[in-house]
Design an enzyme around this catalytic site. Sequence first.
Site, short mmCIF file in Angstrom:
data_model
loop_
_atom_site.label_atom_id
_atom_site.label_comp_id
_atom_site.label_asym_id
_atom_site.label_seq_id
_atom_site.Cartn_x
_atom_site.Cartn_y
_atom_site.Cartn_z
CG HIS A 48 39.84 52.60 -27.44
ND1 HIS A 48 40.59 52.17 -28.48
CD2 HIS A 48 40.10 52.07 -26.46
CE1 HIS A 48 41.35 51.16 -28.00
NE2 HIS A 48 41.10 51.16 -26.64
CG HIS A 54 41.37 57.16 -29.49
ND1 HIS A 54 42.27 56.52 -28.47
CD2 HIS A 54 40.90 56.19 -29.99
CE1 HIS A 54 42.27 55.20 -28.71
NE2 HIS A 54 41.58 54.87 -29.78
CG ASP A 56 38.96 54.11 -32.35
OD1 ASP A 56 39.78 54.78 -32.76
OD2 ASP A 56 38.84 53.53 -31.05
CE LYS A 243 -2.31 31.00 14.21
NZ LYS A 243 -1.38 31.44 15.07
CG ASP A 245 3.57 27.57 19.22
OD1 ASP A 245 4.59 27.50 18.44
OD2 ASP A 245 3.47 27.05 20.32
CD GLU A 376 -0.66 29.08 18.02
OE1 GLU A 376 -0.69 29.71 16.85
OE2 GLU A 376 -0.78 29.59 19.13
MN MN Z 1 40.67 53.06 -30.74
#
Ligand code: MN
Length: 520
Positions: A48, A54, A56, A243, A245, A376
Amino acid sequence: MSSDDPLATYRSKRAFDRTPEPAGRPPDPPPPYPLPTQHARRFVVQKHDARRLHYDFRLESDGVLVSWAVPKGPAYDPKVKRLAVHVEDHPLDYEDFEGVIPDAQYGAGTVVVWDRGTYRNLTNGGGRPVAISDAVANGHVSVWLDGEKLRGGWALTRTSREPGGKEQWIMVKRADEHADPGRDVEAEQPDSVLTGRSNDEVGEDRGSRTWTRERATWAPPMLAELVTLHHHGDPAGWQYERKLDGLRCVAVRNDGDVELWSRNHLSYNARFPHLAAAVARLPADTFSIDGEIVAYDGTRTSFGLLQDPGARAAVVLCAFDLLELLGRKTTSLPLTDRQALLRQLIASAGPDIQVVEAIEGRPAELLERACAAGWEGIIAKRVDAAYHPGRSPEWRKLKCSASQELVIGGWTDPGGARLGFGALLVGYYDDGRLRYAGKVGTGFDEATLRSLHAQLIAREQPDSPFADAIAEKAAHWSRPELVAAVKFSEWTRDGRLRHPSFQGLRPDKAAGDVRREPPA
Ligand code: MN
């Protein structure tokens, strides 16, 4: 503190509309029989990073997590006593809480699940097992931890009890086979056992470990095989596209660095700067897309207009595939998935970049409509196919009229008032030999006649490059380097082009790759 609700203190410190921490489930009903003291229950250690960093340390007991805040975290050295401040019980569903407690809330900062596992309660008094709740009340707890980082026995012992204040305890490693005075587990294994994230990464809300983006790179594009409608048939699992070109283009972007590559790896950036700029405006910063640069004259497209820098045509990048995105190759995805990602990337692009949409229908009808519209032809693509550089049977082209690239190997003198040259002498490679395909005498405007003539003269050579004898008066020969796109009605029986017409030069195609399509 209410003795009815073990979580009353926990809840009184927190505003659950402002913190993502759990409010806590209602406690489970007590089991109908006493649990054996040795029964394995869960423990968790949360790192934490609040006003002070610290750890926990929490033990499941009687429907809550009994908790201590350990500023330096548990030590593996039995000679080291670590301060542990006894804090309020936490709800059981706190055990997998990992996230950000907002500013101004109790415990504001970041939380990661630093370790977790099961524990056994080894506390005894006078040789008899002591329940955790009694052990906490008595001021001495002994546990065996089976976590990912913490293994072995630890003891917690109360050292001071201030009226109304927090109890101070010390936490000490038992001298067992897991004890290791040289081990600094907090420094060696600092990150979450749930997600691999550090507290800082949780604070930046990054989903997982940072990864480095691979640079997007050019690769030869995937090419279609020319087939007839008869050969193709109407198979399941294919989709169809117009297609185009134009000029095949793979657009590669790495941050602000954009390259528009031709199919033989020449840059189009200088020729189409507005397209490079449009690619640079797309919302992702690392990708590679495959498409075709096309000149629109109204709704028609024109390869000729692409060759003419003065033309008023709208030159557009028509995108149809996605090869890389945000440092990941997408080429192994099926076509439908690649195109779905492509549409998201292009959605906000504006008119310079368009997505080539699939056209719906049976191939025979689609080809007929395509030819009537002056296209094409059509491209057929397997919807489940990956993207493979180079020619692949999983993409097919079906053409309306015959057209293909041919190598220019010479020219004839002009007749009458014509400028430059009369006709191009063109061919294709077959087994390493340049085979003659005929004369192309139409399709040129004056500017093309002049510029193409100059390019031919620069390549003039005394001997014919063709393998076939050519009985042509006033013929000049050139090094076979220039590639022309030529439209024609059909191949004659003796292997010549019927009704050929020049469409433009193909600087993006290598002369040595030009073959007769379909093979003779
Ligand atoms: Mn704590």
